[in-house]
Design an enzyme around this catalytic site. Structure first.
Site, mmCIF file in Angstrom:
data_model
loop_
_atom_site.group_PDB
_atom_site.id
_atom_site.type_symbol
_atom_site.label_atom_id
_atom_site.label_comp_id
_atom_site.label_asym_id
_atom_site.label_seq_id
_atom_site.Cartn_x
_atom_site.Cartn_y
_atom_site.Cartn_z
ATOM 1 C CE1 TYR A 58 -27.352 -0.042 8.869
ATOM 2 C CE2 TYR A 58 -29.448 -1.078 9.341
ATOM 3 C CZ TYR A 58 -28.202 -1.123 8.760
ATOM 4 O OH TYR A 58 -27.821 -2.236 8.055
ATOM 5 C CG LEU A 211 -35.725 -5.415 -4.861
ATOM 6 C CD1 LEU A 211 -36.990 -4.665 -4.461
ATOM 7 C CD2 LEU A 211 -35.962 -6.232 -6.128
ATOM 8 C CB SER A 217 -37.299 -1.764 -7.459
ATOM 9 O OG SER A 217 -37.314 -0.434 -7.985
#
Length: 336
Positions: A58, A211, A217
């Site tokens: 990441y 989500l 969301s």
């Protein structure tokens, strides 16, 4: 809000009923505020969240260093409650491009050494290859993690985005505590084969994308402009007619949420929570505000009538578009 705990499979630890997925604090969703990200991790720990999820790829280590900073600056009691789930194996180049996966035993140990340093910890609680390396048998990859467990550097073996056959092969080699995989109202592919297999073998599920990257969301709008470094700018579910179709599903879900006096995000997270005590949703909150909203799902009770209404509003397979662009879908053993 009362934070409950759930087992991470029969061989894993007890963890908070919700975990925090930290990827968006560093990569793939546009720019993020580092100070707010650290504050969000602190707020999660203060609220009783124990499971923090990251990946060594990441932003090429940025996310692990961010979590390391958050842990160093958290109160000792909160720092000690944190359980770290780390994915490894994805290969990147200096431009951030993806160039495959490496599950060789030597690479597994190399990745772990760097993660321990960046996180500033002496062990990783759950360690897993992010995607199956097609050139290395899964038995060799998880066997290397088992060696790290013997040496005290890892506590539990995890898997990520693999199919039922791979789950069985891995579990026949070493005890596997957990499978991390996408699962939400509009991503329900695991229900056919993968989830039953995990339950048969006593393997827990950490569900990411609950989500659907913000799509369900209740906050995403048709006219939202996405930065070029935002994954969603290239995701099939966020494109053209697919996006409009999917937002129509969200509006149907919003009606049910409003009737219960909760937000769309809360009812979507609560639905995943309702799927079983062996499933731990990861919420990808990047701010304390979004974290607080997601944590509110713990106080949402869905009865049989609610669940029927939700699944009528958002039936299985109702989403338009694949979860990932075509090139990335090709790397998903779970989709085969």
């Amino acid at each position: 809000m009362t934070m409950r705990t759930r087992p991470l499979g029969t061989t894993g630890p007890q963890v908070s009923a919700l975990g925090l997925g930290c990827m968006g604090m560093s990569a793939l969703y546009g720019d993020a505020d580092r100070a707010e990200s650290v504050a969000t991790v602190h707020a999660a720990l203060e609220a009783g969240v124990t499971l923090l999820d990251t990946g060594d790829f990441y932003a090429m280590g940025h996310n692990e260093m961010l979590i390391g900073e958050a842990l160093r600056t958290a109160p000792a009691a909160r720092r000690e409650q944190a359980l770290l789930s780390v994915k490894f194996g994805a290969l990147r180049d200096p431009q951030g491009n993806w160039s495959g996966y490496d599950g060789r035993p030597a690479a597994v140990k190399n990745f772990a050494a760097y993660s321990l340093q960046r996180l500033g910890v002496d062990h990783i609680d759950v360690y897993r290859i992010a995607r199956l390396d097609p050139d290395v048998p899964i038995e060799e990859t998880v066997g290397a993690i088992a060696e790290l467990i013997e040496q005290g550097y890892v506590r539990h073996v995890g898997l990520s985005e693999v199919g039922a056959d791979t789950v069985r092969r891995a579990a026949a080699t070493v005890p596997v505590s957990d499978l991390q995989i996408e699962y939400s109202l509009i991503s329900r592919g695991i229900e056919q084969e993968i989830l039953p297999t995990a339950r048969e073998l006593g393997i827990g599920i950490t569900a990411y994308g609950v989500l659907s990257r913000g799509l369900i969301s209740g906050h995403f709008t048709r006219d939202r402009q996405l930065a070029a470094n935002d994954f969603r700018a290239h995701s099939p579910r966020f494109q053209g007619e697919n996006l409009q179709h999917n937002l129509n599903l969200v509006e149907a879900l919003r009606k049910i949420a409003e009737q219960k006096g909760v937000t769309v995000a809360q009812i979507a997270v609560a639905w995943v929570l309702s799927r079983g005590e062996d499933i731990v949703p990861l919420v990808g909150a990047r701010t304390r505000e979004r974290l607080t909203e997601s944590l509110g799902a713990l106080d949402v009770t869905l009865d049989a009538a609610d669940l029927t209404a939700i699944e009528e509003a958002v039936p299985a397979d109702a989403a338009a578009g694949d979860r990932y662009p075509t090139a990335q879908m090709a790397h998903l053993d779970s989709e085969r």
